[in-house]
Design an enzyme around this catalytic site. Sequence first.
Site: not given
Lengths: 312, 312
Positions: B178, B206, B208-209, B229-230, B232
């Site tokens: 990301t 899906r 994510g964050d 980042t990571g 989510g």
Amino acid sequence: MNVENHAIVVHGGAGVLDMGTISARRQLAYRAGIREALLAGYSLLEEGGSAVDAVEAAVRSLEDNPLFNAGKGAVLAADGTHYLDAAIMDGKDLSAGAVAGVKRVRNPVVLAREVLNRGEAILLGGEAADEFAGKVGVELTDNSSFTTVHRMKQLQRAIAQGKTALDHEDLFREKKGTVGAVAIDGEGHVAAATSTGGMTNKQPGRIGDSPLIGIGTYAADDTCAISCTGNGEQFIRHHIAGSVSAIIRYSGKTLYSAAELAMKQLPAKAGGFIGISPEGEIVMPFNSLGMIRGWIQSGKEFIAIGRKDGQS
Amino acid sequence: MNVENHAIVVHGGAGVLDMGTISARRQLAYRAGIREALLAGYSLLEEGGSAVDAVEAAVRSLEDNPLFNAGKGAVLAADGTHYLDAAIMDGKDLSAGAVAGVKRVRNPVVLAREVLNRGEAILLGGEAADEFAGKVGVELTDNSSFTTVHRMKQLQRAIAQGKTALDHEDLFREKKGTVGAVAIDGEGHVAAATSTGGMTNKQPGRIGDSPLIGIGTYAADDTCAISCTGNGEQFIRHHIAGSVSAIIRYSGKTLYSAAELAMKQLPAKAGGFIGISPEGEIVMPFNSLGMIRGWIQSGKEFIAIGRKDGQS
């Protein structure tokens, strides 16, 4: 387990809700819908059920009620379609599930709960969410089954006037709204759930705050459970549900004080939220003229719509 | 206006990123990509440009770079399709735009900016977002144009092993991720932007964050700008970007202290974020083995990948 501490709070949307413009008959119908939802959740809590089961049952009841803007009776987007959003979160372990823009799921909150149970993605959007529903056996229905004559007229008026309307804007005489519930169970766990059809004549694909964990819906056992209603973009911009939780956790405020601070961020008439703390403290702040709301706790029941309509 | 205070920070994803497993040549390529993105944003700031323009330019540069998991080079979902998410927020007025699950927009962050500029919905999801792009003249492309041979092989390996993989999980030897940027401009305004292809072999739909304002992306002039980042779902569950902002606003903490408190919520190896305060304080915390990151401020430049790779 101390099942005496259990409590449930629900809302049926915030908005103009000028009591003078809502017929007595309609007010009674709102109150009956709120009471039915409260009892759907509270009866589970009384049997020792979990907070997350209780909020799912309460929101499901409101989704099935055509008076409220969620599930059956949801508003129509600009393209004449219903796009439904829902979220649910369990404060016990911060597990959460949410769906955005589903078109064929009878009870979006039930699908959100399936997403929570699965424990992988938290938020599923669009067609894929409907397809996931089919795979896991969540009841599907036709998009048209959500439509009521009232919502078709709303959309026609909104298009004629070129307006995107929050369900409760004074564009419409009859006021209805997003639904949500928060609860605490006998084991002290809190949970929150929210479900909505969004805004009449909204841009297709627009996702509001309701299905966003930390924004329109949040629950954590060490802080509170929150479900918001109102102008979604303002709730996103100020990440209201997560803010209330963060204020409690990091500033040591009570839920009441945290709710006040979060409400100060919102512009006038943005809406409100319901909240419950692990201690059973209940808040129902709003800066709109009204918010359809109620709670049951310790054998007492409260239901209100307008601001001067009893305790707010 | 004091254009001397401007600064920009970017990240290219967090993950295992064990320096021992990344070839020297690839490390150089990452560093070159980060530098190019930093300069794309910084050159605008030097000319007196706004923070929101700078983060858009930096993220756009990383989207166009096939090394990173955003735009060209994004990972593939389980159905062999790229679903792209992006968000951008201007701390000056809390205006924000985000898109989730777009399939045909060359630069998702540019579409997010169009959503911000339009000032209506904040988050658009699915097909409707692609259609909105067509209407407002944002460049469209084929979904297959995002695909690289590397990403096809990743998906094949993930399917063979039955895993949903965060781009940086040790399933894969080559680590990519990301992207995001935060900046402060000469007028003291902060902004943040994030863009991602999500996780290899992810469930279609899906979200994510990254595209969630207050979760993976946030900016407010009185507190900070953050891009995460990571994993989510962990960032959603702990509404990280909004939490950092709320801790600063309501507890009077510095960005550094707020970042530490927010990181403590995350489980091990969840990832990290970049942040900048209105005072120009920069943080780049992560609990993964590495995070591709860098900044330019006051004529100084810093770029790093691993933990022991200079200042973190």
